[in-house]
Enzyme design. Structure first.
Site, PDB file in Angstrom:
ATOM      1  N   TYR A   1       0.795  -1.232   0.000  1.00 12.51           N
ATOM      2  CA  TYR A   1       0.000   0.000   0.000  1.00 12.51           C
ATOM      3  C   TYR A   1       0.827   1.283   0.000  1.00 12.51           C
ATOM      4  O   TYR A   1       0.854   2.006  -0.986  1.00 12.51           O
ATOM      5  CB  TYR A   1      -0.976  -0.018   1.192  1.00 12.51           C
ATOM      6  CG  TYR A   1      -1.926  -1.188   1.107  1.00 12.51           C
ATOM      7  CD1 TYR A   1      -2.921  -1.234   0.140  1.00 12.51           C
ATOM      8  CD2 TYR A   1      -1.801  -2.287   1.962  1.00 12.51           C
ATOM      9  CE1 TYR A   1      -3.772  -2.317   0.023  1.00 12.51           C
ATOM     10  CE2 TYR A   1      -2.653  -3.382   1.858  1.00 12.51           C
ATOM     11  CZ  TYR A   1      -3.641  -3.387   0.885  1.00 12.51           C
ATOM     12  OH  TYR A   1      -4.477  -4.462   0.762  1.00 12.51           O
TER      13      TYR A   1
ATOM     14  N   PRO B   1     -11.418  -0.895  -2.992  1.00 12.64           N
ATOM     15  CA  PRO B   1     -12.597  -1.612  -3.486  1.00 12.64           C
ATOM     16  C   PRO B   1     -13.890  -0.836  -3.265  1.00 12.64           C
ATOM     17  O   PRO B   1     -13.968   0.044  -2.409  1.00 12.64           O
ATOM     18  CB  PRO B   1     -12.605  -2.893  -2.642  1.00 12.64           C
ATOM     19  CG  PRO B   1     -11.258  -2.969  -2.014  1.00 12.64           C
ATOM     20  CD  PRO B   1     -10.830  -1.552  -1.829  1.00 12.64           C
TER      21      PRO B   1
ATOM     22  N   HIS C   1      -7.754   0.849   1.188  1.00  7.71           N
ATOM     23  CA  HIS C   1      -7.460  -0.521   1.614  1.00  7.71           C
ATOM     24  C   HIS C   1      -6.361  -0.661   2.668  1.00  7.71           C
ATOM     25  O   HIS C   1      -6.256  -1.699   3.334  1.00  7.71           O
ATOM     26  CB  HIS C   1      -7.058  -1.323   0.362  1.00  7.71           C
ATOM     27  CG  HIS C   1      -7.521  -2.724   0.330  1.00  7.71           C
ATOM     28  ND1 HIS C   1      -7.573  -3.519   1.461  1.00  7.71           N
ATOM     29  CD2 HIS C   1      -7.948  -3.516  -0.678  1.00  7.71           C
ATOM     30  CE1 HIS C   1      -8.009  -4.718   1.120  1.00  7.71           C
ATOM     31  NE2 HIS C   1      -8.251  -4.741  -0.166  1.00  7.71           N
TER      32      HIS C   1
ATOM     33  N   SER D   1     -15.968 -28.130  -2.541  1.00  5.23           N
ATOM     34  CA  SER D   1     -15.861 -26.770  -2.003  1.00  5.23           C
ATOM     35  C   SER D   1     -16.400 -25.782  -3.044  1.00  5.23           C
ATOM     36  O   SER D   1     -15.904 -25.749  -4.178  1.00  5.23           O
ATOM     37  CB  SER D   1     -14.391 -26.462  -1.711  1.00  5.23           C
ATOM     38  OG  SER D   1     -14.125 -25.089  -1.900  1.00  5.23           O
TER      39      SER D   1
ATOM     40  N   SER E   1     -11.142 -12.530  -5.622  1.00  6.20           N
ATOM     41  CA  SER E   1     -11.411 -12.535  -4.189  1.00  6.20           C
ATOM     42  C   SER E   1     -12.838 -13.001  -3.939  1.00  6.20           C
ATOM     43  O   SER E   1     -13.769 -12.539  -4.604  1.00  6.20           O
ATOM     44  CB  SER E   1     -11.228 -11.114  -3.654  1.00  6.20           C
ATOM     45  OG  SER E   1     -11.193 -11.108  -2.270  1.00  6.20           O
TER      46      SER E   1
END
Ligand code: COA
Ligand code: HC5
Length: 618
Positions: A99, A112, A335, A420, A546
């Site tokens: 970052y 985001p 973030h 899964s 994600s």
């Protein structure tokens, strides 16, 4: 079995004094995985993405690195020492590398966006009333943080680090010429009691607590919001907030220039220090239902450009709620201080809070006019704003965003197949990518490291030899369907096993990063293994993905991390899956709608394959 992050068990430790610190101290420390394990696995993940020649060369470099004359063992030892001396050997490095040292704009590249279900506002008062209730709900959540009653989250029976929750309010990123910083004002001697409201590109400081420490009621906040709206009916000509959308070097220079003026400095400080920001946006032009959805996601990510709502933001602010006149609502977050889950839990809390009727109507004591934050715009600042506008508009134009609800099935289907759901979706993405490009690519999926004190994320590498074998087989007309089923099951299982490894701190990416950063500190030259083509290919994530589950039916989004890549965020619900796919228009090779189309097809084909060839021995 591993349970999803967040909703498994929420145990309030109300009775235990100073729970937060006691809980934090009880968490295990992030381990440093064994060197050989990481390097062996590194060679494995390279197989489907580099040529045989490159692989052989890298194998030689890896052997050299870990051999008796190599520096691997020395770096590993230094990492282990660092792990003994710090709460988390990775966290400070990660903060800087991922970052604060990045010079890219936070907009699209890092922050985001979260899209809430569309609201129905009959008029501006309904918009303000919703905003007031949302603020009340957010303060209700903050109270749990302030008095340390926030329930501890569990993942697979293990308690999680709760630190990120303590970083999302009252904090802000500050631009710097070489590296940014982030300040959490709730840890200062005089924590803030105000929020920032932005309307028509004008900023206001709104106190939300009485002098006795009790929060304002929604009614009181509503009255204050009305005052703000009425005093800012005309759009400000100089959208100073847009400066925060520039690349960090440009913004840092503009920032130093902006705060030379005392009034500007005080206004900026008020925004930085505020608990959070609420952006009261104007409507965006209505298109068709589907295009509108993608545009709303764009509003959350970047504000739609200088002619729409991008001037209605301070992108450095950790938490910014967005409430649009047209009912498009959500948030954008910077973030650096935290991952998505704390913001999702906050939104879930607010949505639950909104369902409650407004019971207590407090007596309407007259409240002072919220303070307008003034900016003196010099010709230099004006020119900086103009440049920032142009840059941002180009970035907005370049973003290709598709919001899609996959309605054919949700996580219940893979579960019914004893697979899964996350692994199933990731394999569908692998198949979609392979069908478009005819090869596989480095794929990143976020894994939570919150089982460890101050843990953030590691990478699940969703592409593997197992996924590669499956995607190659799927369209192979010579191959028996039963074999394809087996390869699919094996690939999903391998993904799940790697995900388990990752959340236990045994994935390879953060370890390799640690070794590399340790080398930067200790050595005269960078080990060849980190200078090699294979390493560059492994770190070039054409698919950056994600999984972000939430109780409420929302969509989340972020930009691609490489120019020729995709950002894929998905929220698997029981019977459907929300996907948001991003790409860059300036890259001729990528197209978000096309990936979405192939993804949908892949999911359906995989279901058909499984349904037509049921396993008898399940
Ligand atoms: N058979 C039947 N059910 C199964 C199964 C199987 N073989 N494998 C998993 N399931 C079930 C799970 O029990 C779970 O059930 P639930 O919905 O009743 O709780 C569900 O399927 C989902 O499991 P799965 O899809 O395997 O993934 P997960 O939810 O455990 O998530 C990670 C995996 C890696 C994404 C998660 O651990 C993680 O780390 N998330 C954090 C990501 C993050 O932080 N993102 C934001 C970054 S900003
Ligand atoms: C609302 C949640 C959006 C998800 C954000 C996310 O996953 O960020 C990743 C963080 C990390 O460290 O893995 C980074 N990524 C967007 C590049 C995947």
């Amino acid at each position: 079995m591993i349970k999803p992050l967040g909703y498994l068990k929420l145990i309030s430790l109300r009775e235990v004094p100073r729970r937060f610190q006691a809980h934090q101290n009880s968490l295990p420390r992030l381990p440093v995985p064994p060197l050989q394990q990481t390097l062996d696995h590194y060679l494995q993940i390279l197989k489907p993405i580099v040529s045989m020649e490159e692989w052989n060369n890298t194998k030689r470099l890896v052997d050299e690195f870990q051999g008796s004359g190599g520096v691997g063992a020395q770096l590993q030892k230094r990492l282990q020492q660092r792990a003994r001396k710090t709460d988390n050997w990775l966290s400070e490095w990660w903060l800087k590398t991922a970052y604060l040292q990045s010079r890219q704009p936070v907009v699209i590249h890092s922050s985001p966006g979260l899209v809430l279900p569309k609201q129905d506002f009959v008029d501006f008062q309904a918009q303000l009333r919703f905003a007031a209730r949302l603020i009340e709900g957010a303060l209700d959540f903050k109270a749990m943080i302030d008095n340390e009653t926030l329930p501890v989250e569990y993942l697979g029976g293990n308690p999680l680090c709760m630190n990120q929750y303590y970083e999302i309010f009252s904090s802000c990123r500050i631009p710097g010429l070489k590296e940014d910083s982030v300040i959490n004002y709730s840890k200062t001697t005089k924590p803030p009691v105000h929020i920032t409201i932005v309307h028509n590109f004008q900023f206001f400081e709104l106190d939300v607590y009485h002098s006795d420490g009790s929060p304002f009621s929604a009614d009181q906040i509503f009255t204050q919001l009305e005052k703000i709206r009425n005093s800012s009916l005309k759009t400000n000509k100089e959208p100073v907030g847009i400066l925060t959308s520039s690349d960090r070097n440009t913004w840092a220079k503009a920032y130093n220039n902006l705060i030379k003026d005392k009034t500007n400095k005080a206004s900026v400080h008020s925004i930085q220090k505020s608990i959070f920001t609420v952006c009261l946006d104007v409507s965006i032009p209505w298109v068709s239902e589907n295009v509108f959805k993608s545009q709303v996601a764009g509003q959350m990510l970047h504000g739609g450009g200088s002619k729409q709502n991008s001037g209605n933001r301070w992108f450095d602010k950790t938490l910014q709620f967005i409430v649009g006149e047209d009912g498009s609502c959500g948030l954008v977050y910077e973030h650096t201080p935290a991952e998505g889950p704390p913001f999702i839990i906050l939104l879930d809390h607010i949505m639950e809070f909104l369902k409650k009727p407004e019971l207590v109507r407090s007596p309407m004591v007259p409240l002072p006019m919220p303070k307008k934050l003034y900016f003196n715009i010099t010709p230099e600042i004006k020119s900086d704003i103009e440049k920032a506008k142009q840059n941002l508009n180009a970035m907005v134009q370049d973003l290709d965003l598709t919001v899609q609800v996959f309605t054919h099935f949700g996580k219940n289907f893979p579960k019914s197949e004893k697979m899964s759901p996350d692994g199933f979706i990731q394999m569908a993405l692998q198949l979609a990518y392979y069908r478009i490009y005819g090869h596989t690519c480095s794929t990143y999926e976020s894994a939570s490291l919150r089982m460890f004190h101050l843990g953030r994320t590691d990478t699940i590498r969703s592409n593997s030899m197992d996924s590669f074998n499956f995607v190659k087989a799927m369209d192979d007309t010579e191959m028996m369907a039963q074999m394809k089923v087996e390869l699919l099951r094996k690939a999903v299982m391998a993904h799940r096993l790697y995900a388990d490894k990752a959340i236990r701190g045994e994935a390879i990416d953060r370890h390799l990063l640690g070794l590399k950063l340790q080398a930067t500190k200790d050595l005269m030259s960078m080990p060849k293994v980190f200078m090699d083509k294979s390493y560059a290919i492994a770190m070039h994530f054409n698919l950056s993905t994600s999984q972000v589950p939430s109780k409420i039916d929302c969509a989340f989004c972020f930009g691609p991390v490489v120019h020729d890549g995709y950002g894929v965020c998905y929220n698997p619900m029981a019977e459907h899956i929300n996907f948001v796919i991003s790409a860059y228009n300036s890259c001729a090779k990528t197209n978000a709608a096309s990936l979405n189309h192939y993804l949908e097809e892949a999911l359906l084909d995989m279901r058909t394959l499984l349904q037509e060839h049921p396993q008898t021995n399940l």
